[in-house]
Design a protein around this motif. Structure first.
Motif, PDB file in Angstrom:
ATOM      1  N   LEU A 211       0.815  -1.228   0.000  1.00  0.00           N
ATOM      2  CA  LEU A 211       0.000   0.000   0.000  1.00  0.00           C
ATOM      3  C   LEU A 211       0.841   1.267   0.000  1.00  0.00           C
ATOM      4  CD1 LEU A 211      -2.981  -0.926   2.327  1.00  0.00           C
ATOM      5  CD2 LEU A 211      -3.159   0.076   0.044  1.00  0.00           C
ATOM      6  N   ALA A 212       1.937   1.262   0.737  1.00  0.00           N
ATOM      7  CA  ALA A 212       2.760   2.475   0.814  1.00  0.00           C
ATOM      8  C   ALA A 212       3.371   2.839  -0.535  1.00  0.00           C
ATOM      9  CB  ALA A 212       3.861   2.290   1.852  1.00  0.00           C
ATOM     10  N   GLU A 213       3.462   1.851  -1.437  1.00  0.00           N
ATOM     11  CA  GLU A 213       4.047   2.106  -2.755  1.00  0.00           C
ATOM     12  C   GLU A 213       3.045   2.724  -3.722  1.00  0.00           C
ATOM     13  OE1 GLU A 213       5.615  -1.685  -4.009  1.00  0.00           O
ATOM     14  OE2 GLU A 213       6.358  -2.085  -1.987  1.00  0.00           O
ATOM     15  N   THR A 214       1.814   2.908  -3.290  1.00  0.00           N
ATOM     16  CA  THR A 214       0.760   3.383  -4.195  1.00  0.00           C
ATOM     17  C   THR A 214       0.299   4.799  -3.853  1.00  0.00           C
ATOM     18  OG1 THR A 214      -1.096   2.552  -2.853  1.00  0.00           O
ATOM     19  CG2 THR A 214      -0.037   0.996  -4.354  1.00  0.00           C
ATOM     20  N   LEU A 215       1.052   5.496  -3.002  1.00  0.00           N
ATOM     21  CA  LEU A 215       0.588   6.780  -2.475  1.00  0.00           C
ATOM     22  C   LEU A 215       1.177   7.986  -3.200  1.00  0.00           C
ATOM     23  CD1 LEU A 215       0.763   5.930   1.344  1.00  0.00           C
ATOM     24  CD2 LEU A 215      -1.249   5.923  -0.149  1.00  0.00           C
ATOM     25  N   ASP A 216       1.840   7.760  -4.331  1.00  0.00           N
ATOM     26  CA  ASP A 216       2.410   8.902  -5.041  1.00  0.00           C
ATOM     27  C   ASP A 216       1.302   9.730  -5.695  1.00  0.00           C
ATOM     28  OD1 ASP A 216       1.904   8.128  -7.884  1.00  0.00           O
ATOM     29  OD2 ASP A 216       3.266   6.480  -7.414  1.00  0.00           O
ATOM     30  N   LEU A 217       1.677  10.905  -6.180  1.00  0.00           N
ATOM     31  CA  LEU A 217       0.701  11.820  -6.770  1.00  0.00           C
ATOM     32  C   LEU A 217       0.672  11.734  -8.288  1.00  0.00           C
ATOM     33  CD1 LEU A 217       1.160  14.986  -4.533  1.00  0.00           C
ATOM     34  CD2 LEU A 217      -0.345  13.015  -4.226  1.00  0.00           C
ATOM     35  N   ASP A 218       1.354  10.735  -8.856  1.00  0.00           N
ATOM     36  CA  ASP A 218       1.373  10.593 -10.310  1.00  0.00           C
ATOM     37  C   ASP A 218      -0.051  10.384 -10.831  1.00  0.00           C
ATOM     38  OD1 ASP A 218       2.371  10.263 -12.894  1.00  0.00           O
ATOM     39  OD2 ASP A 218       2.542   8.098 -12.657  1.00  0.00           O
ATOM     40  N   GLY A 219      -0.495  11.286 -11.690  1.00  0.00           N
ATOM     41  CA  GLY A 219      -1.810  11.177 -12.290  1.00  0.00           C
ATOM     42  C   GLY A 219      -2.962  11.613 -11.414  1.00  0.00           C
ATOM     43  N   ARG A 220      -2.680  12.128 -10.205  1.00  0.00           N
ATOM     44  CA  ARG A 220      -3.758  12.485  -9.305  1.00  0.00           C
ATOM     45  C   ARG A 220      -4.557  13.687  -9.823  1.00  0.00           C
ATOM     46  NH1 ARG A 220      -4.064  10.887  -3.807  1.00  0.00           N
ATOM     47  NH2 ARG A 220      -5.956  12.175  -3.817  1.00  0.00           N
ATOM     48  N   ALA A 221      -5.849  13.649  -9.576  1.00  0.00           N
ATOM     49  CA  ALA A 221      -6.700  14.822  -9.778  1.00  0.00           C
ATOM     50  C   ALA A 221      -6.517  15.708  -8.549  1.00  0.00           C
ATOM     51  CB  ALA A 221      -8.155  14.405  -9.929  1.00  0.00           C
ATOM     52  N   LEU A 222      -6.046  16.934  -8.764  1.00  0.00           N
ATOM     53  CA  LEU A 222      -5.657  17.786  -7.636  1.00  0.00           C
ATOM     54  C   LEU A 222      -6.531  19.016  -7.472  1.00  0.00           C
ATOM     55  CD1 LEU A 222      -1.776  17.602  -8.085  1.00  0.00           C
ATOM     56  CD2 LEU A 222      -3.193  16.332  -6.463  1.00  0.00           C
ATOM     57  N   TYR A 223      -7.349  19.331  -8.480  1.00  0.00           N
ATOM     58  CA  TYR A 223      -8.220  20.505  -8.375  1.00  0.00           C
ATOM     59  C   TYR A 223      -9.420  20.289  -9.288  1.00  0.00           C
ATOM     60  CZ  TYR A 223      -5.185  21.420 -12.384  1.00  0.00           C
ATOM     61  OH  TYR A 223      -4.452  21.302 -13.538  1.00  0.00           O
ATOM     62  N   PRO A 224     -10.533  20.954  -9.008  1.00  0.00           N
ATOM     63  CA  PRO A 224     -11.728  20.783  -9.843  1.00  0.00           C
ATOM     64  C   PRO A 224     -11.494  21.306 -11.254  1.00  0.00           C
ATOM     65  CG  PRO A 224     -12.266  21.825  -7.738  1.00  0.00           C
ATOM     66  CD  PRO A 224     -10.781  21.854  -7.857  1.00  0.00           C
TER      67      PRO A 224
ATOM     68  N   SER B 200     -26.391  23.430 -10.310  1.00  0.00           N
ATOM     69  CA  SER B 200     -27.246  24.118 -11.273  1.00  0.00           C
ATOM     70  C   SER B 200     -27.726  23.174 -12.368  1.00  0.00           C
ATOM     71  CB  SER B 200     -26.486  25.305 -11.894  1.00  0.00           C
ATOM     72  OG  SER B 200     -27.239  25.895 -12.921  1.00  0.00           O
ATOM     73  N   ARG B 201     -26.801  22.362 -12.914  1.00  0.00           N
ATOM     74  CA  ARG B 201     -27.186  21.460 -14.000  1.00  0.00           C
ATOM     75  C   ARG B 201     -28.134  20.376 -13.507  1.00  0.00           C
ATOM     76  NH1 ARG B 201     -24.363  21.452 -18.861  1.00  0.00           N
ATOM     77  NH2 ARG B 201     -25.960  19.923 -19.432  1.00  0.00           N
ATOM     78  N   PHE B 202     -27.912  19.863 -12.290  1.00  0.00           N
ATOM     79  CA  PHE B 202     -28.835  18.861 -11.755  1.00  0.00           C
ATOM     80  C   PHE B 202     -30.210  19.480 -11.489  1.00  0.00           C
ATOM     81  CE2 PHE B 202     -25.416  15.928 -11.554  1.00  0.00           C
ATOM     82  CZ  PHE B 202     -25.958  14.673 -11.319  1.00  0.00           C
ATOM     83  N   ARG B 203     -30.241  20.670 -10.910  1.00  0.00           N
ATOM     84  CA  ARG B 203     -31.530  21.346 -10.662  1.00  0.00           C
ATOM     85  C   ARG B 203     -32.271  21.582 -11.962  1.00  0.00           C
ATOM     86  NH1 ARG B 203     -29.014  25.087  -7.228  1.00  0.00           N
ATOM     87  NH2 ARG B 203     -29.148  26.587  -8.937  1.00  0.00           N
ATOM     88  N   GLN B 204     -31.550  22.065 -12.968  1.00  0.00           N
ATOM     89  CA  GLN B 204     -32.166  22.369 -14.260  1.00  0.00           C
ATOM     90  C   GLN B 204     -32.703  21.105 -14.921  1.00  0.00           C
ATOM     91  OE1 GLN B 204     -29.453  24.307 -16.957  1.00  0.00           O
ATOM     92  NE2 GLN B 204     -30.828  24.101 -18.721  1.00  0.00           N
ATOM     93  N   THR B 205     -31.921  20.028 -14.876  1.00  0.00           N
ATOM     94  CA  THR B 205     -32.357  18.765 -15.494  1.00  0.00           C
ATOM     95  C   THR B 205     -33.610  18.233 -14.808  1.00  0.00           C
ATOM     96  OG1 THR B 205     -30.067  18.248 -16.089  1.00  0.00           O
ATOM     97  CG2 THR B 205     -31.636  16.427 -16.089  1.00  0.00           C
TER      98      THR B 205
ATOM     99  N   LYS C 227     -26.510  21.374  -0.411  1.00  0.00           N
ATOM    100  CA  LYS C 227     -26.760  22.726   0.105  1.00  0.00           C
ATOM    101  C   LYS C 227     -27.081  23.688  -1.033  1.00  0.00           C
ATOM    102  CE  LYS C 227     -23.607  22.179   4.052  1.00  0.00           C
ATOM    103  NZ  LYS C 227     -22.319  22.622   4.628  1.00  0.00           N
ATOM    104  N   ARG C 228     -26.353  23.572  -2.132  1.00  0.00           N
ATOM    105  CA  ARG C 228     -26.577  24.464  -3.263  1.00  0.00           C
ATOM    106  C   ARG C 228     -27.896  24.174  -3.979  1.00  0.00           C
ATOM    107  NH1 ARG C 228     -21.302  24.489  -2.240  1.00  0.00           N
ATOM    108  NH2 ARG C 228     -20.025  26.250  -2.950  1.00  0.00           N
TER     109      ARG C 228
ATOM    110  N   GLU D  18     -17.008  27.341  -7.886  1.00  0.00           N
ATOM    111  CA  GLU D  18     -17.467  27.390  -9.279  1.00  0.00           C
ATOM    112  C   GLU D  18     -17.911  26.007  -9.770  1.00  0.00           C
ATOM    113  OE1 GLU D  18     -14.856  30.770 -11.525  1.00  0.00           O
ATOM    114  OE2 GLU D  18     -13.714  29.123 -10.614  1.00  0.00           O
ATOM    115  N   ALA D  19     -17.106  24.995  -9.472  1.00  0.00           N
ATOM    116  CA  ALA D  19     -17.427  23.646  -9.948  1.00  0.00           C
ATOM    117  C   ALA D  19     -18.701  23.117  -9.296  1.00  0.00           C
ATOM    118  CB  ALA D  19     -16.254  22.706  -9.662  1.00  0.00           C
TER     119      ALA D  19
END
Length: 885
Positions: free
Chosen positions: A50-63, A81-86, A481-482, A74-75
């Motif tokens: 498990l400790a070998e899998t904790l790198d940030l390679d390819g991680r999604a870091l921001y919306p 908004s899109r769910f409410r509208q749909t 909440k939104r 914003e995201a």
């Protein structure tokens, strides 16, 4: 100061306790928790790494919205908004959530509450539909509730353990270790393995019944009839505590022994031996997993097994009962909060008006869902035909794992609005997101999970979340909440969610519902943080129970268990063109679509390439040689290309292909593109082990193998598969050679590394090309190209990326692709835990190590997770045979 955190492994449903240590320099190490009652300190190869899998390679870091970085506000505003509208334009059933058994219970709870309670649709399903839905349906039909009766201890107390459709040694390794240790200490214990494949698990078996695919109902109906004919029915238990045995026996009697033998492919002596042993042994546990569940008759299989335990009264007592082995780390927790489209929270039923009313009042929900939603396969069909216009996918990769995966990919491409929450940025599914939300991963998030024996354990954070990643529950609460639902989703922490979940489980629960953890309804932050593993139920007064049904009381209206009459499915006619049955599943050292395990070079070293197990007779018939590439094609026209693994462990007429490889790792090997969307009519679980395919040899003008310090990006080949190595990557490929030559191709792929000295040779007659690229003494890449499968010592070549190469004359060994005479080559990795190769084992055998235990003492191989012990035994057996000759 270094810190140690007790947490829970994020892989299979065994639910092993882990201790994560973070040193002062930030280095993380993991070990098994000796105090956790699921594993008592044991870990499998995946957990150990498990400790070998904790790198940030390819991680999604921001919306991201439209692949453009945005703030969380914003995201989330866009999602809400899109769910409410749909919903406003098309109604609540035009939106859907598809979630995952990788999520924590608190995440699952918020998702279920938001969709079923407040959006007002039950279009929320989970990848547990692909894993455990038939078990849920079978339990509910027989017991009136989704209740697992027993616990892990029962496997150790039983005198007979029957493993059905379960490669426990690879898929639940720590549980397999517990069983193996019990058998070693009590040799009179018997183990029977029922599986079309001879897997690593078969090595523990006193009897391996290599049954035809989907023969389970016939087999267990035959057992039920045998029990009735040979005094195996517990008349007292059946009379007092069950109903419907007459109808079940009539159904079971439809096939005689000869017909059962035909349906199962087993000999009548083998059938009688199994039936007699079951009948004569009181303490019997029948464990089953995906070989039972992933079938168009999966629910009937589950009930056929349960029928035999009900008839013999072997349920609810120590060392006996049917036992469903959960696939994912929190599939059970998801079931507890109603994660499936046809369930409500706290194991309540959405089709039950009283249950709907209770949940509605507890949640104070304005317009809750009043009927079951779309199950996974139907959900993506609804995305494809436009009924679902907005979908939120969390912590799963359906473009790889769903049946007819290409149709799922095309459906999401056409969907007006797709939200994906994931830890990785470039999964096959995440690439299709209109909004990508970065999720906190294991070690960063806090919550709870439930394992196969109903044991709830904490997952705790020991790392800060990278970038702007947030846990799934917070993302959904903020969207709630939104959408104007602030009062219902104003959670400050996972502890608050867990307390609400516990309170709902006990709300107006007079004992007619199985799931009850009311003892924690008022849990505070400190108690939650210190919570130790416990089995449910845990009632308000603090009392609990280890097993269910020992009192003969079930959760049906009359409190009696129900026998379910089931019928063996008719054998389908063989299609001469698509003559093979396709079985899919896991391998030992990888998990799901490798977003985590693919980061570990050690885990990839055992099996670095997708493969197709095929019987030697079938391989000869189709002129397939060992290590050839093969093409598998479905009747619908989908096809994949994988490497042939010829083995008599595979049944004739069937092939096995693992499900882990993706467009990121081997785009021609996404096996679930071949599997049709055929589902069990009761559970909706797809038959992922029963596709039909043709198999043929795949020819390519060029084959190649590359080890490289950097990941190659220019891959124009018809087949390629990439895996991590300790200091870079290893690549297998086949197809047409690059138009501008191999040197130019290698240079393009090494630009990021700064191409240094390039040496090599060409053999025009053989078509062999070999190139080395150096930066001083450092090997940047070694490329081996041939007209057929490349003969190279792959593990040794990959290890050369870590070695300094000062001796220019010694570099000739690199060109040869194997070490010089005095060099060391461990060969293909057998033991991932200690990186022990086949050559290491052979050398130890030649030095006098003649048993698996002796190899373990000399090399450590097989002494950690034990999953490689069967492979070691096969190597030793082959060595003994050769020595005798």
């Amino acid at each position: 100061m270094p810190t140690e955190t007790r947490t829970t492994c994020p892989y299979c449903g065994v639910g092993c306790g882990v201790i994560a240590r973070v040193d002062n320099d930030g280095h993380v190490s993991v070990k098994g928790d000796p105090e956790h009652p699921a594993n008592y300190g044991r870990l499998c190869s995946k957990g150990s790494a498990l400790a070998e899998t904790l790198d940030l390679d390819g991680r999604a870091l921001y919306p991201e919205v439209g692949r453009v970085r945005k703030s969380w506000d914003e995201a989330l505003d866009v999602v809400a908004s899109r769910f409410r509208q749909t919903i406003a334009e098309h109604g609540p059933d035009a939106v859907a959530f598809y979630i995952s058994g990788q999520m924590l219970t608190e995440d699952y709870y918020v998702a279920n509450k938001l969709m079923k309670g407040f959006i007002g649709s039950a279009n929320i399903d989970t990848n547990s539909r692909l894993c455990m839905a038939s078990s849920v349906a079978g339990h509910r039909r027989a017991f009136g509730s989704d209740t697992v009766p027993g616990c892990y201890e029962d496997l150790e107390l039983a005198d007979l353990v029957v493993l059905v459709g379960s490669n426990m040694a690879w898929c639940h390794p720590v549980l397999y270790q517990r069983l193996a240790a019990a058998k070693a200490s009590r040799p009179t214990m018997k183990v029977i393995v029922i599986d079309p494949r001879r897997t690593a698990t078969s090595d523990i078996a006193d009897m391996h019944l290599q049954m035809r695919p989907d023969g389970d109902v016939a087999l267990f109906n035959g057992l039920l009839a045998f029990l009735a004919e040979n005094g195996g029915i517990d008349e007292t238990f059946v009379g007092k505590h069950t109903s419907g045995i007459g109808e079940a026996l009539v159904a079971a009697a439809r096939l005689d022994m000869a017909e059962i033998a035909e349906a199962t492919g087993l000999s009548m002596p083998a059938l009688r031996q199994f039936y007699r042993l079951f009948c004569a042994t009181e303490r019997v546990v029948t464990c089953y997993s995906q070989g039972v569940n992933q079938s168009a008759s999966g629910t009937d299989k589950v009930n056929a097994i349960i029928n035999c335990h009900l008839a013999s009264g072997r349920i609810g007592r120590p060392g006996m009962g049917p036992f469903s082995l959960t696939g994912q780390p929190n599939a059970m927790g998801g079931r507890e909060v109603g994660g499936l489209a046809n369930m409500l929270a706290a194991h309540m039923a959405i089709e039950n008006p009283a249950h709907r009313d209770l949940v509605t009042r507890f949640w104070k929900a304005p317009a809750p869902a009043h009927r079951p939603g779309l199950k996974a396969v139907d959900m993506f069909k609804a995305v494809a035909d436009g009924r679902i216009k907005a979908i939120w996918i969390m912590s799963t990769n359906p473009v790889v794992s769903m049946p007819e995966a290409d149709l799922v990919r095309d459906a999401l491409r056409a969907c007006p609005f797709v939200v994906v929450s994931d830890i990785q940025k470039n999964t096959d599914t995440a690439r299709l997101a209109h909004v990508l939300l970065p999720a906190a991963g294991w070690g960063e998030k806090s919550g709870s999970v439930t394992n196969s024996e109903r044991r709830i354990s904490r997952q705790r954070a020991f790392l800060a979340s990278p970038g702007e990643a947030l846990p799934d529950w917070r993302q959904m609460a903020e969207v709630g909440k939104r959408m104007g639902l602030a009062a219902a989703f104003d959670y400050a922490s996972p502890a608050k969610i867990f307390a609400e979940h516990a309170a709902l489980s006990a709300f107006e629960n007079d004992g007619a519902r199985d799931f009850d953890i009311g003892a924690y309804a008022d849990i505070d932050e400190q108690t939650y943080e210190q919570l130790t593993p416990f089995q449910w139920p845990r009632f308000k007064d603090g009392s609990s129970r280890k097993r269910f049904f020992e009192d003969g009381r079930f959760f049906t209206e009359d409190r009696k268990a129900r026998f379910v009459p089931v019928h063996a499915p008719a054998r389908s006619e063989t299609d001469e063109l698509y003559a093979f049955t396709l079985n899919t599943g896991r391998i030992r050292d990888h998990w799901h679509t490798m977003t985590r395990t693919g980061k570990s070079a050690r885990l990839s070293a055992h099996i670095a390439e997708p493969f197709c197990e095929i019987h030697p007779h079938d391989a000869r018939h189709h002129r397939i040689g060992d290590a050839d590439l093969v093409r598998l094609r479905s009747p619908e026209g989908a096809s994949i290309v994988v490497r042939a693994l010829i083995t008599d462990r595979q049944m004739r007429g069937s092939v096995f292909v693992p499900m882990h490889w993706t467009a990121e790792t081997a785009p021609s090997a996404r096996v679930d593109t071949l599997v049709p969307s055929r589902v069990d009519p009761v559970s909706g679980q797809p038959a992922l082990k029963m596709g039909r395919v043709s198999v043929s040899r795949y020819t390519a003008p060029t084959h190649g193998f590359l080890v490289s310090a950097g990941r190659p990006t220019d891959l124009p080949f018809s087949y390629w598969a990439i895996a991590k190595a300790d200091a870079g990557y290893r690549l297998e490929f086949a197809g047409d050679p690059p138009a501008d030559g191999w040197e130019a191709w290698l240079s393009r792929n090494l630009q990021a590394e700064g191409l240094g000295e390039l040496t090599g040779y060409h053999d025009a007659n053989s078509g062999d090309h070999r190139f080395l690229a150096f930066d001083g003494e450092r090997l940047l890449a070694a490329l081996f190209v041939s007209s057929g499968p490349v003969e190279v010592s792959r593990q040794w070549a990959a290890e050369q990326l870590q070695v300094r190469h000062a001796d220019f004359r010694a570099r000739t060994a690199l060109i040869a692709g194997r070490p010089a005479a005095a060099g060391s080559d461990k060969g293909a990795i057998v033991c991932s835990c200690f990186s022990v190769g086949v050559n290491d084992i052979l050398a130890a055998a030649q030095g006098g190590c003649r048993s698996v235990d002796a190899i373990g003492a000399a090399l450590n191989a097989g002494t950690n997770c034990g999953s490689c012990r069967s492979d070691i035994k096969r190597i030793l057996d082959a060595t003994h045979i050769l020595a005798a000759e």
